[in-house]
Motif scaffolding. Structure first.
Motif, PDB file in Angstrom:
ATOM      1  N   ILE A 214       0.858  -1.201   0.000  1.00 33.73           N
ATOM      2  CA  ILE A 214       0.000   0.000   0.000  1.00 33.73           C
ATOM      3  C   ILE A 214       0.886   1.241   0.000  1.00 33.73           C
ATOM      4  O   ILE A 214       1.920   1.286   0.670  1.00 33.73           O
ATOM      5  CB  ILE A 214      -0.927   0.004   1.238  1.00 33.73           C
ATOM      6  CG1 ILE A 214      -1.866  -1.203   1.228  1.00 33.73           C
ATOM      7  CG2 ILE A 214      -1.727   1.313   1.324  1.00 33.73           C
ATOM      8  CD1 ILE A 214      -2.619  -1.427   2.533  1.00 33.73           C
ATOM      9  N   THR A 215       0.485   2.249  -0.781  1.00 32.11           N
ATOM     10  CA  THR A 215       1.194   3.524  -0.791  1.00 32.11           C
ATOM     11  C   THR A 215       0.586   4.436   0.272  1.00 32.11           C
ATOM     12  O   THR A 215      -0.620   4.697   0.242  1.00 32.11           O
ATOM     13  CB  THR A 215       1.027   4.196  -2.177  1.00 32.11           C
ATOM     14  OG1 THR A 215       1.645   3.365  -3.159  1.00 32.11           O
ATOM     15  CG2 THR A 215       1.652   5.569  -2.205  1.00 32.11           C
ATOM     16  N   PHE A 216       1.407   4.890   1.209  1.00 29.82           N
ATOM     17  CA  PHE A 216       0.944   5.806   2.250  1.00 29.82           C
ATOM     18  C   PHE A 216       1.519   7.187   1.960  1.00 29.82           C
ATOM     19  O   PHE A 216       2.746   7.331   1.857  1.00 29.82           O
ATOM     20  CB  PHE A 216       1.411   5.332   3.627  1.00 29.82           C
ATOM     21  CG  PHE A 216       0.892   3.958   3.980  1.00 29.82           C
ATOM     22  CD1 PHE A 216      -0.385   3.793   4.482  1.00 29.82           C
ATOM     23  CD2 PHE A 216       1.686   2.830   3.784  1.00 29.82           C
ATOM     24  CE1 PHE A 216      -0.870   2.531   4.795  1.00 29.82           C
ATOM     25  CE2 PHE A 216       1.214   1.560   4.090  1.00 29.82           C
ATOM     26  CZ  PHE A 216      -0.070   1.409   4.601  1.00 29.82           C
ATOM     27  N   THR A 217       0.638   8.186   1.819  1.00 28.49           N
ATOM     28  CA  THR A 217       1.141   9.526   1.506  1.00 28.49           C
ATOM     29  C   THR A 217       0.361  10.606   2.238  1.00 28.49           C
ATOM     30  O   THR A 217      -0.749  10.398   2.711  1.00 28.49           O
ATOM     31  CB  THR A 217       1.020   9.870   0.004  1.00 28.49           C
ATOM     32  OG1 THR A 217      -0.290   9.568  -0.423  1.00 28.49           O
ATOM     33  CG2 THR A 217       2.028   9.150  -0.825  1.00 28.49           C
ATOM     34  N   SER A 218       0.999  11.784   2.277  1.00 31.21           N
ATOM     35  CA  SER A 218       0.332  12.971   2.775  1.00 31.21           C
ATOM     36  C   SER A 218       0.616  14.088   1.780  1.00 31.21           C
ATOM     37  O   SER A 218       1.409  13.910   0.843  1.00 31.21           O
ATOM     38  CB  SER A 218       0.859  13.318   4.167  1.00 31.21           C
ATOM     39  OG  SER A 218       0.135  14.407   4.694  1.00 31.21           O
ATOM     40  N   LEU A 219      -0.039  15.209   1.949  1.00 36.71           N
ATOM     41  CA  LEU A 219       0.192  16.313   1.020  1.00 36.71           C
ATOM     42  C   LEU A 219      -0.182  17.630   1.662  1.00 36.71           C
ATOM     43  O   LEU A 219      -0.961  17.665   2.616  1.00 36.71           O
ATOM     44  CB  LEU A 219      -0.644  16.136  -0.253  1.00 36.71           C
ATOM     45  CG  LEU A 219      -2.153  16.324  -0.089  1.00 36.71           C
ATOM     46  CD1 LEU A 219      -2.769  16.802  -1.391  1.00 36.71           C
ATOM     47  CD2 LEU A 219      -2.800  15.033   0.352  1.00 36.71           C
TER      48      LEU A 219
END
Ligand code: NDP
Length: 315
Positions: A214-219
């Motif tokens: 799973i790709t975990f990201t914030s922005l």
């Protein structure tokens, strides 16, 4: 097949703009996870979303029971979960006194961080089951949690301290309503909650990326000075803030543009890197941004994770 994305707080602002941008592509079914059904239905109609492209499911992040109920309803719906976007937030910059969630947590950290923490932990199993080519968990962050930027240095600054308030339950009864154990400050509570959001994303990445893919990201989507987030602010602020951001700081971004940015983080095939905090430059090209020292401290991330687990009943 069409992807399924759950977006919290899709009834206004960034969440709504993102829902619209994704629905328009025809490649996504958007589950709008919101506390106000009628408002959300009207919002979806007002931006021209086609009926078959979205569903609305009730979720009140200020109640752990409601979060569990939402997860149950979602799982019974039989839909896969390909991307989860934790976007909803509240901000009380002028509040003199704290208010609380159903479970007795200070409302901004309770909603923005603890509600989403439980939601994403419970839905991880569904994300993991998805056979979608790129499954993702996106937690919306903010520049206000980055003390390494100009905007992140406007007082009061985010600071989790030794987290004694969080450890004691943030309930304002036998402890402070603030994570660091200090006096209540609504603006700081919001910034602290955003630091928790960014630390949580990184802790998810460390614990689960390798095993699950799973790709975990914030922005940081830019300063969307026109959204409902600022509804609790004094009216002079609400009048001056958008032009100030447009002409002085030049950090202003329209809801539509910000929605396209978040939609990119959800679906762009080139943005699959995990553990990343995305930002955009003046030409609206995405880049991997640096987080402040506190917002990237692995020890703090572990502590936020462990204390939050206890508060939401996972440990
Ligand atoms: P809005 O106030 O327009 O949207 C917030 C959303 O959160 C609304 O849909 C609101 O629902 C929902 N929400 C609030 N409380 C709850 C709850 N208890 N349960 C479920 N949903 C809830 O603000 P924005 O669009 O600006 O904010 C979206 C995200 O963007 C936030 O994470 C914010 O921190 C982030 N952000 C915003 C920036 C900006 O400049 N605006 C800059 C950087 C980050 P309802 O409609 O029912 O009130």
């Amino acid at each position: 097949r069409q992807g399924t994305v759950v977006i919290t707080g899709a009834s206004s602002g960034l969440g709504l703009a993102t829902a619209k941008a994704l629905a328009e592509t025809g490649k996504w079914h958007v589950i709008m996870a919101c506390r106000d059904f009628l408002k959300t239905e009207r919002a979806a109609k007002s931006v021209g979303m086609a009926k078959e492209d979205y569903s609305i499911m009730h979720l009140d992040l200020a109640s752990l029971d409601s979060v569990r109920q939402f997860v149950d309803n979602f799982q019974r719906s039989g839909r896969p979960l390909d991307v989860l976007v934790c976007n909803a937030a509240v901000y009380f910059p002028t509040a003199k006194e704290p208010t609380y969630t159903a479970d007795g947590f200070e409302l901004s950290v309770g909603t923005n961080h603890l509600g989403h923490f439980l939601l994403s932990r419970l839905l991880l199993v569904d994300l993991n089951k998805s056979d979608y080519p790129s499954k993702r968990l996106v937690i919306v962050g903010s520049i206000t949690g980055n003390t390494n930027t100009l905007a992140g240095n406007v007082p009061p600054k985010a600071n989790l301290g030794d987290m004694r308030g969080l450890a004691a339950g943030l309930n304002g009864l036998n402890t402070s309503s603030m994570i660091d154990g200090g006096e209540f400050d609504g603006a700081k509570a919001y910034k602290d909650s955003k630091v928790c959001n960014m630390l949580t994303m990184q802790e998810f990445h460390r614990r689960y990326h390798e095993d699950t893919g799973i790709t975990f990201t914030s922005l940081y989507p830019g300063c969307i000075a026109t959204t409902g987030l600022f509804r609790e602010h004094i009216s002079l602020f609400r009048t001056l803030f958008p032009p100030f951001q447009k002409y002085i700081t030049k950090g202003y971004v329209s809801e539509e543009e910000a929605g396209k940015r978040l939609a990119q983080v959800v679906s762009d095939p080139s943005l699959t890197k995990s553990g990343v905090y995305w930002s955009w430059n003046k030409n609206s090209a995405s880049f991997e941004n640096q987080l402040s020292e506190e917002a990237s401290d692995p020890e703090k991330a572990r502590k936020v994770w462990e204390l939050s687990e206890k508060l939401v009943g996972l440990a």
